[in-house]
Write an enzyme that holds these catalytic residues in place. Structure first.
Site, PDB file in Angstrom:
ATOM      1  N   GLU A  14       0.821  -1.209   0.000  1.00 35.48           N
ATOM      2  CA  GLU A  14       0.000   0.000   0.000  1.00 35.48           C
ATOM      3  C   GLU A  14       0.857   1.263   0.000  1.00 35.48           C
ATOM      4  O   GLU A  14       0.521   2.249  -0.656  1.00 35.48           O
ATOM      5  CB  GLU A  14      -0.937  -0.005   1.208  1.00 35.48           C
ATOM      6  CG  GLU A  14      -1.964  -1.131   1.203  1.00 35.48           C
ATOM      7  CD  GLU A  14      -2.807  -1.134  -0.058  1.00 35.48           C
ATOM      8  OE1 GLU A  14      -3.090  -0.048  -0.604  1.00 35.48           O
ATOM      9  OE2 GLU A  14      -3.178  -2.224  -0.519  1.00 35.48           O
ATOM     10  N   HIS A  33       1.878   2.159  -3.449  1.00 38.50           N
ATOM     11  CA  HIS A  33       0.897   2.906  -4.249  1.00 38.50           C
ATOM     12  C   HIS A  33       0.997   4.406  -3.995  1.00 38.50           C
ATOM     13  O   HIS A  33       0.787   5.210  -4.919  1.00 38.50           O
ATOM     14  CB  HIS A  33      -0.523   2.423  -3.916  1.00 38.50           C
ATOM     15  CG  HIS A  33      -0.905   1.150  -4.592  1.00 38.50           C
ATOM     16  ND1 HIS A  33      -0.740   0.946  -5.947  1.00 38.50           N
ATOM     17  CD2 HIS A  33      -1.462   0.007  -4.096  1.00 38.50           C
ATOM     18  CE1 HIS A  33      -1.171  -0.267  -6.267  1.00 38.50           C
ATOM     19  NE2 HIS A  33      -1.606  -0.860  -5.163  1.00 38.50           N
ATOM     20  N   GLU A  46      -0.161  -2.375  -9.959  1.00 40.87           N
ATOM     21  CA  GLU A  46      -0.176  -3.409  -8.924  1.00 40.87           C
ATOM     22  C   GLU A  46       1.150  -4.157  -8.885  1.00 40.87           C
ATOM     23  O   GLU A  46       1.681  -4.451  -7.811  1.00 40.87           O
ATOM     24  CB  GLU A  46      -1.323  -4.385  -9.169  1.00 40.87           C
ATOM     25  CG  GLU A  46      -2.708  -3.804  -8.937  1.00 40.87           C
ATOM     26  CD  GLU A  46      -2.971  -3.476  -7.469  1.00 40.87           C
ATOM     27  OE1 GLU A  46      -2.159  -3.853  -6.607  1.00 40.87           O
ATOM     28  OE2 GLU A  46      -3.986  -2.828  -7.188  1.00 40.87           O
TER      29      GLU A  46
END
Length: 285
Positions: free
Chosen positions: A132, A135, A190
């Site tokens: 995370e 990202h 991703e």
């Protein structure tokens, strides 16, 4: 809340996303964005300002674990040393819900669900949140907010050169929240976040094999009773099995691979030892 399994990487979830006013880019500016006007730039600062408002609303309308809660104690123990990563200031909180998820926002907010902490040990949890963080560092969260604006077409194309921050209505925030939920990261994004997670684990001396293990857990969930729901949620993402295999290949290449054995999971606050004073009696002479 009805229990459901949610795929990782969703920026904002539908639960608790109540209507409220927020400071975001003006209609004129977003009209420029929606129509591709080159004079408008959606900066990291713009994305962070919007994300901060959104996450404040979510925190206010969802059960957040207190500082003395076992979940918070565990998360702080794991990530207290990682409040800054690649120049991004991070803040962590736990939502006391059974959903299995974690998400990051453009302002550096990372939210982890109790349901995820119930099924992953420390290393696996580090791998997930490392993903995370990736990202955020890779600007994927900024791009997702931008895409959500464009999808919802909330803005007017006329006089589009004004880029100032203004107040939007409650209904517009609701529209934006729904659009952001639907705005999924690309396969490339991703994969890059997966690589960031592996590098994060390796750089900080954690067991890189936990990256594969975390994806295996999600793979097993996707093949269970909630498979149809998960399939819908991750249709635009690489499946967990393939991502687990990629993590394994990297570990093998680095000479670090070994079958991962999940460690004990403890989400309870430590019991404070209590001391009792002995009553002192004196004998009468």
């Amino acid at each position: 809340m009805k229990k459901r399994f949610i795929a990782l990487g969703v920026l904002f979830l539908s639960f608790g996303f109540v209507e409220a006013n927020a400071q975001i880019l003006s209609d004129k500016a977003m009209g420029a964005l929606g129509k591709g006007v080159s004079g408008f730039t959606f900066s990291d600062a713009d994305a962070a300002a919007l994300a901060k408002k959104a996450i404040d609303e979510m925190d206010a309308n969802n059960p957040v674990a207190g500082t003395n809660d076992g979940y918070s104690i565990r998360l702080n123990r794991l990530f207290g040393k990682h409040i800054s990563s690649e120049g991004v200031a991070l803040n962590y909180k736990v939502y006391l819900v059974k959903d299995i998820n974690a998400f990051a926002c453009a302002d550096g907010s990372v939210r982890v669900f109790a349901g995820l902490m119930d099924i992953m040990d420390d290393n696996e949890l580090l791998a997930v949140i490392g993903h995370e963080i990736g990202h955020v560092v890779n600007h994927d969260t900024r791009d997702a907010i931008k895409a959500a604006y464009k999808k919802e077409a909330l803005l007017d194309v006329a006089s589009s050169q004004s880029g100032k921050i203004e107040t939007i209505t409650q209904s517009q925030l609701g529209q934006l929240g729904s659009a952001m939920i639907d705005s999924k990261h690309s396969r490339k994004q991703e994969s890059e976040a997966d690589n960031f997670s592996y590098d994060f684990m390796k750089k900080n001396g954690y067991d890189v094999n936990a990256v594969e293990s975390a994806f295996r857990i999600l793979q097993n969930l996707s093949e269970g009773a909630e498979a149809s729901f998960l399939t819908k949620m991750v249709s635009s993402h690489p499946d967990s099995g393939k991502r687990a295999e990629e993590a394994k290949k990297r570990a093998v290449k680095d000479g670090l691979y070994k079958a991962y054995i999940q460690q004990k999971i403890v989400n309870t606050a430590p019991v404070k030892a209590t001391t009792t004073k002995k009553k002192v009696t004196t004998k009468k002479k």
